[in-house]
Design a protein around this motif. Structure first.
Motif, PDB file in Angstrom:
ATOM      1  N   ARG A   8       0.797  -1.083  -0.093  1.00  0.00           N
ATOM      2  CA  ARG A   8       0.032   0.130   0.112  1.00  0.00           C
ATOM      3  C   ARG A   8       0.826   1.340  -0.003  1.00  0.00           C
ATOM      4  O   ARG A   8       0.351   2.574  -0.521  1.00  0.00           O
ATOM      5  CB  ARG A   8      -0.925  -0.039   1.136  1.00  0.00           C
ATOM      6  N   PHE A   9       2.191   1.088   0.511  1.00  0.00           N
ATOM      7  CA  PHE A   9       2.999   2.180   0.415  1.00  0.00           C
ATOM      8  C   PHE A   9       3.455   2.485  -0.788  1.00  0.00           C
ATOM      9  O   PHE A   9       3.570   3.794  -1.363  1.00  0.00           O
ATOM     10  CB  PHE A   9       4.133   2.103   1.375  1.00  0.00           C
ATOM     11  N   ARG A  10       3.814   1.341  -1.658  1.00  0.00           N
ATOM     12  CA  ARG A  10       4.137   1.803  -3.037  1.00  0.00           C
ATOM     13  C   ARG A  10       2.951   2.376  -3.745  1.00  0.00           C
ATOM     14  O   ARG A  10       3.419   3.254  -4.889  1.00  0.00           O
ATOM     15  CB  ARG A  10       4.531   0.332  -3.637  1.00  0.00           C
ATOM     16  N   ARG A  11       1.698   1.900  -3.512  1.00  0.00           N
ATOM     17  CA  ARG A  11       0.819   2.421  -4.325  1.00  0.00           C
ATOM     18  C   ARG A  11       0.571   4.246  -3.763  1.00  0.00           C
ATOM     19  O   ARG A  11       0.129   4.835  -4.807  1.00  0.00           O
ATOM     20  CB  ARG A  11      -0.460   1.940  -4.146  1.00  0.00           C
TER      21      ARG A  11
ATOM     22  N   ASP B 123      -1.149   2.472   9.409  1.00  0.00           N
ATOM     23  CA  ASP B 123      -1.310   3.902   9.604  1.00  0.00           C
ATOM     24  C   ASP B 123      -0.358   4.944   9.817  1.00  0.00           C
ATOM     25  O   ASP B 123      -0.263   5.919   9.022  1.00  0.00           O
ATOM     26  CB  ASP B 123      -2.818   4.150  10.402  1.00  0.00           C
ATOM     27  N   PRO B 124       0.394   4.848  10.907  1.00  0.00           N
ATOM     28  CA  PRO B 124       1.631   5.641  11.153  1.00  0.00           C
ATOM     29  C   PRO B 124       2.216   5.696   9.857  1.00  0.00           C
ATOM     30  O   PRO B 124       3.006   6.893   9.530  1.00  0.00           O
ATOM     31  CB  PRO B 124       2.138   5.142  12.359  1.00  0.00           C
ATOM     32  N   LEU B 125       2.732   4.517   9.467  1.00  0.00           N
ATOM     33  CA  LEU B 125       3.714   4.730   8.287  1.00  0.00           C
ATOM     34  C   LEU B 125       3.121   5.332   7.217  1.00  0.00           C
ATOM     35  O   LEU B 125       3.809   6.215   6.344  1.00  0.00           O
ATOM     36  CB  LEU B 125       4.140   3.227   7.916  1.00  0.00           C
TER      37      LEU B 125
ATOM     38  N   LEU C 220      12.430   3.387   3.604  1.00  0.00           N
ATOM     39  CA  LEU C 220      11.715   2.638   4.799  1.00  0.00           C
ATOM     40  C   LEU C 220      12.583   1.316   4.998  1.00  0.00           C
ATOM     41  O   LEU C 220      12.745   0.465   4.153  1.00  0.00           O
ATOM     42  CB  LEU C 220      10.192   2.226   4.344  1.00  0.00           C
ATOM     43  N   SER C 221      13.202   1.498   6.078  1.00  0.00           N
ATOM     44  CA  SER C 221      13.968   0.175   6.584  1.00  0.00           C
ATOM     45  C   SER C 221      13.457  -0.499   8.046  1.00  0.00           C
ATOM     46  O   SER C 221      13.071   0.128   8.780  1.00  0.00           O
ATOM     47  CB  SER C 221      15.276   0.517   6.504  1.00  0.00           C
ATOM     48  N   ALA C 222      13.667  -1.861   8.090  1.00  0.00           N
ATOM     49  CA  ALA C 222      13.249  -2.550   9.067  1.00  0.00           C
ATOM     50  C   ALA C 222      14.351  -3.651   9.531  1.00  0.00           C
ATOM     51  O   ALA C 222      14.979  -4.274   8.691  1.00  0.00           O
ATOM     52  CB  ALA C 222      12.048  -3.287   9.121  1.00  0.00           C
ATOM     53  N   ARG C 223      14.735  -3.463  10.839  1.00  0.00           N
ATOM     54  CA  ARG C 223      16.071  -4.408  11.282  1.00  0.00           C
ATOM     55  C   ARG C 223      15.710  -4.851  12.872  1.00  0.00           C
ATOM     56  O   ARG C 223      15.019  -4.334  13.469  1.00  0.00           O
ATOM     57  CB  ARG C 223      17.181  -3.974  10.984  1.00  0.00           C
TER      58      ARG C 223
ATOM     59  N   VAL D  62      -2.657  16.296  12.419  1.00  0.00           N
ATOM     60  CA  VAL D  62      -3.094  14.940  13.161  1.00  0.00           C
ATOM     61  C   VAL D  62      -2.086  13.815  12.538  1.00  0.00           C
ATOM     62  O   VAL D  62      -2.216  12.648  13.243  1.00  0.00           O
ATOM     63  CB  VAL D  62      -4.413  14.580  12.645  1.00  0.00           C
ATOM     64  N   GLY D  63      -1.324  13.931  11.641  1.00  0.00           N
ATOM     65  CA  GLY D  63      -0.533  12.770  11.102  1.00  0.00           C
ATOM     66  C   GLY D  63       0.506  12.194  12.067  1.00  0.00           C
ATOM     67  O   GLY D  63       0.293  11.076  12.321  1.00  0.00           O
ATOM     68  N   MET D  64       1.371  13.137  12.531  1.00  0.00           N
ATOM     69  CA  MET D  64       2.450  12.770  13.187  1.00  0.00           C
ATOM     70  C   MET D  64       1.909  12.529  14.704  1.00  0.00           C
ATOM     71  O   MET D  64       2.534  11.573  15.596  1.00  0.00           O
ATOM     72  CB  MET D  64       3.475  13.772  13.246  1.00  0.00           C
ATOM     73  N   ASP D  65       0.742  12.968  15.290  1.00  0.00           N
ATOM     74  CA  ASP D  65       0.169  12.694  16.543  1.00  0.00           C
ATOM     75  C   ASP D  65      -0.106  11.162  16.318  1.00  0.00           C
ATOM     76  O   ASP D  65      -0.168  10.492  17.262  1.00  0.00           O
ATOM     77  CB  ASP D  65      -0.971  13.576  16.680  1.00  0.00           C
ATOM     78  N   VAL D  66      -0.742  10.786  15.181  1.00  0.00           N
ATOM     79  CA  VAL D  66      -0.911   9.328  15.118  1.00  0.00           C
ATOM     80  C   VAL D  66       0.268   8.267  15.373  1.00  0.00           C
ATOM     81  O   VAL D  66       0.191   7.212  15.998  1.00  0.00           O
ATOM     82  CB  VAL D  66      -1.563   8.972  13.638  1.00  0.00           C
TER      83      VAL D  66
END
Length: 628
Positions: free
Chosen positions: A312-315, A349-351, A382-385, A451-455
């Motif tokens: 969904r992020f790519r879209r 949603d936060p991402l 976006l990275s995850a480890r 409201v975005g970063m508060d989420v």
């Protein structure tokens, strides 16, 4: 309660639309990948067929024309182009709307656009007849196959120049009466679709060898019903494993049952230890082994890779390129990193908010970037480890960075901080996580309401994680979240502090050493330990927890880590390791940042679980204050 057939269809259909969307986005990047084109066609065909089967006639009717268009792509008559991909993505959105009960009306306009797009393409394979050759399985006659009926059906489709293939025909003495040795080759009309030809063999595909291609093209030797696509890894790829869908509620219930089993097993171990019966000890050890295995298996079922939400992020980035008039590339690293499904669900949603903010506020337009000596394309990474008992998820962009003076001014104007507030750079950057904060001059469809970063902040707090913001003017912004791997069951180190028992996540424990006597006697002395050549601050947990009474003579220091940071926790006694079933604190106690939850011990008492990241942050803050 078992899901109905229609509910199972809707689950399957949504997975197909996600796969379809991902395939379209990949196809835009690799327009010549025939396996990818076939995969998109397969998703369309399956979704259309399933929709018709389960009474979703509007969906099936709408997808029929799109399937026909992608059939022409497979045949080389229609080229893959950005307009076709965008139209496909809009069609995917409309399919989701139809699944949710939306109106069918918008589909007519999409189909008109599709027909105009197809008619505007120059045919690349039209007019060339098909060349077909096939051999049925040698034992097909025993299984009831009728080659003559297949040939008759092919003649009805217009087959011509039919001739046998006799290469494998043995000598008369070696013939076996019920064995088929010959095949056939023929020509078929050019207006037939590949699907129509392959459907002739749908009930004879076992052991079938089939070559099908336009005259002058390389033959396609796939069996009927098998679409080309990426080859699965040998020895256990996704296509080699049987899959079964299970409702998420059942997994939650199973996890609860396993948690209760772990508590009961601990209770049994306590009773057996008190009794001392060797026969009971053996049984208790066996139950412990089985419970541990069940826990590991159940946990592995709940663990979900990050890649399940990155589609969904790519879209989103694809759509933002058009909305913002920017050229943005999304790079994802560590998609195979796994978290508990509950964490994954809350993280999506936060991402999305973070990516939207980076694209809208962080990245400059192409002209501005080129003037600054940057590439025209802005990058969001976006990275995850894995990081000990946590997963570190970082979202970074190479945009303009944060304007600290502007952030401070906006915070003052909104009453978030007083005019004379003394804040360092880290504290100013953290202001963007406050509710209602925004530096946007006007409200747009994408941002400006604060409201975005508060989420992001509220979700991270809910998951007992941490978030930090870093930025360099002109070079971009980085937001890093640290989240627990799971919210269900962990291995814990049980310790005693002031007569009370506490659990520390074992994955966060680095060392256990004895507190030197001179530091144990002097509670106001230096609060650093030399651990393998490095100074590590330590917290006197008795003071932090306001424990009464005198500590024991042999206090221990448990050195724990959170990312790159370390801190020591002094405890009175190490009890041992145990499986810790995490129970959430009540709303009344949820504000206690020192604890991430509670667990029930084998004797029925409750032990609080220490929140390692919060304790490490507390230790580092106190270290900085003392250094100042």
């Amino acid at each position: 309660m078992a899901a109905s057939a229609d509910e199972m269809f809707l689950i399957e259909a949504r997975l197909l639309t996600e796969s379809l969307e991902a395939g379209l986005l990949d196809m835009q990047e690799r327009p010549g990948d025939k396996g990818l084109i076939d995969s998109v066609f397969r998703d369309l065909h399956t979704l259309k067929g399933s929709g018709a089967m389960f009474g979703h006639a509007e969906l099936a009717h709408f997808l029929h024309d799109f399937e026909t268009a992608f059939e022409t792509v497979r045949e080389g008559k229609l080229s893959v182009s950005p307009p076709l991909v965008k139209l496909g993505l809009r069609a995917c959105d409309h399919a989701v709307s139809l699944l949710d009960g939306g109106p069918p009306g918008p589909g007519a306009a999409l189909l008109d656009e599709l027909r105009a797009l197809v008619s505007g393409e120059l045919p690349q394979g039209a007019g060339r007849p098909w060349r077909l050759s096939f051999r049925l399985a040698p034992d097909c006659l025993v299984l009831g196959a009728r080659p003559q009926a297949l040939l008759d059906e092919l003649r009805q489709l217009g087959a011509d120049e039919i001739e046998p293939i006799l290469d494998d025909l043995p000598e008369l003495a070696d013939l076996i009466a019920d064995r088929l040795y010959i095949g056939w080759r023929m020509t078929l009309p050019p207006d037939l679709t590949e699907e129509a030809i392959r459907e002739v063999f749908v009930f004879n595909d076992e052991g079938l060898a089939l070559d099908l291609a336009r005259e002058g093209a390389s033959p396609d030797t796939r069996p009927p019903g098998e679409e080309a696509g990426p080859v699965a890894p040998a020895g256990g790829g996704a296509r080699d494993r049987a899959m079964m869908r299970v409702p998420a509620e059942r997994l939650d219930e199973l996890m609860d049952r396993v948690g209760e089993l772990v508590i009961a097993e601990a209770r049994l171990a306590e009773l057996v230890a008190a009794d001392g019966n060797p026969n009971l000890v053996a049984v208790s050890e066996e139950i412990k082994r089985l419970a541990s295995g069940m826990r590991e298996t159940t946990m592995s079922i709940r663990m979900t890779p990050i890649e399940t939400i990155t589609g969904r992020f790519r879209r989103l980035v694809h759509d933002l390129n058009d909305q913002l008039g920017k050229t943005i590339a999304l790079v994802v690293e560590g998609e195979e990193t796994e978290l508990d499904k509950t964490v994954i669900e809350l993280l999506a949603d936060p991402l999305l908010h973070m990516i939207r903010n980076s694209a809208d506020h962080g990245l400059e337009d192409a002209a501005s970037r080129l003037a600054m000596g940057k590439p025209a394309t802005g990058t969001i990474r976006l990275s995850a480890r894995y990081s000990g008992a946590e997963v570190a998820i970082t979202l970074a962009d190479d945009g303009r960075g944060l304007d600290l003076a502007r952030i401070r001014a906006k915070a003052v104007a909104r009453g978030l901080i007083p005019v004379d507030a003394d804040l360092d750079e880290a504290a100013i950057r953290a202001l963007i996580l406050q509710p209602g904060f925004s530096t946007a001059e006007s409200v747009t469809e994408l941002s400006g309401r604060g409201v975005g970063m508060d989420v992001v902040r509220r979700t991270v707090d809910q998951l007992r994680g941490s978030v930090e913001v870093d930025s360099e003017p002109g070079h971009g912004t980085r937001i890093r979240m640290r989240l627990p791997l799971t919210l269900a069951i962990i291995d814990g180190l049980l310790v005693e502090i002031g007569g009370e028992r506490y659990s520390i996540p074992l994955a966060a424990v680095e060392h256990i050493i004895e507190l030197p006597r001179e530091q144990a006697r002097n509670s106001n002395g230096m609060r650093f330990l030399n651990v393998r050549g490095q100074l590590v601050p330590f917290l006197r947990m008795r003071d932090l927890l306001a424990s009464t009474g005198d500590p024991g003579p042999f206090q221990k220091v448990v050195v724990v880590t959170a990312g790159e940071l370390r801190v020591g926790l002094t405890v009175d006694r190490i009890i041992g390791s145990s499986q810790t079933v995490i129970k959430q604190l009540s709303p009344l106690h949820s504000a206690l940042k020192t604890f991430s939850g509670a667990t029930v011990l084998g004797d029925g008492s409750v032990a609080l679980i220490l929140d390692v990241p919060q304790l490490v942050a507390f230790g580092q803050a106190r270290d900085s204050m003392e250094a100042a």
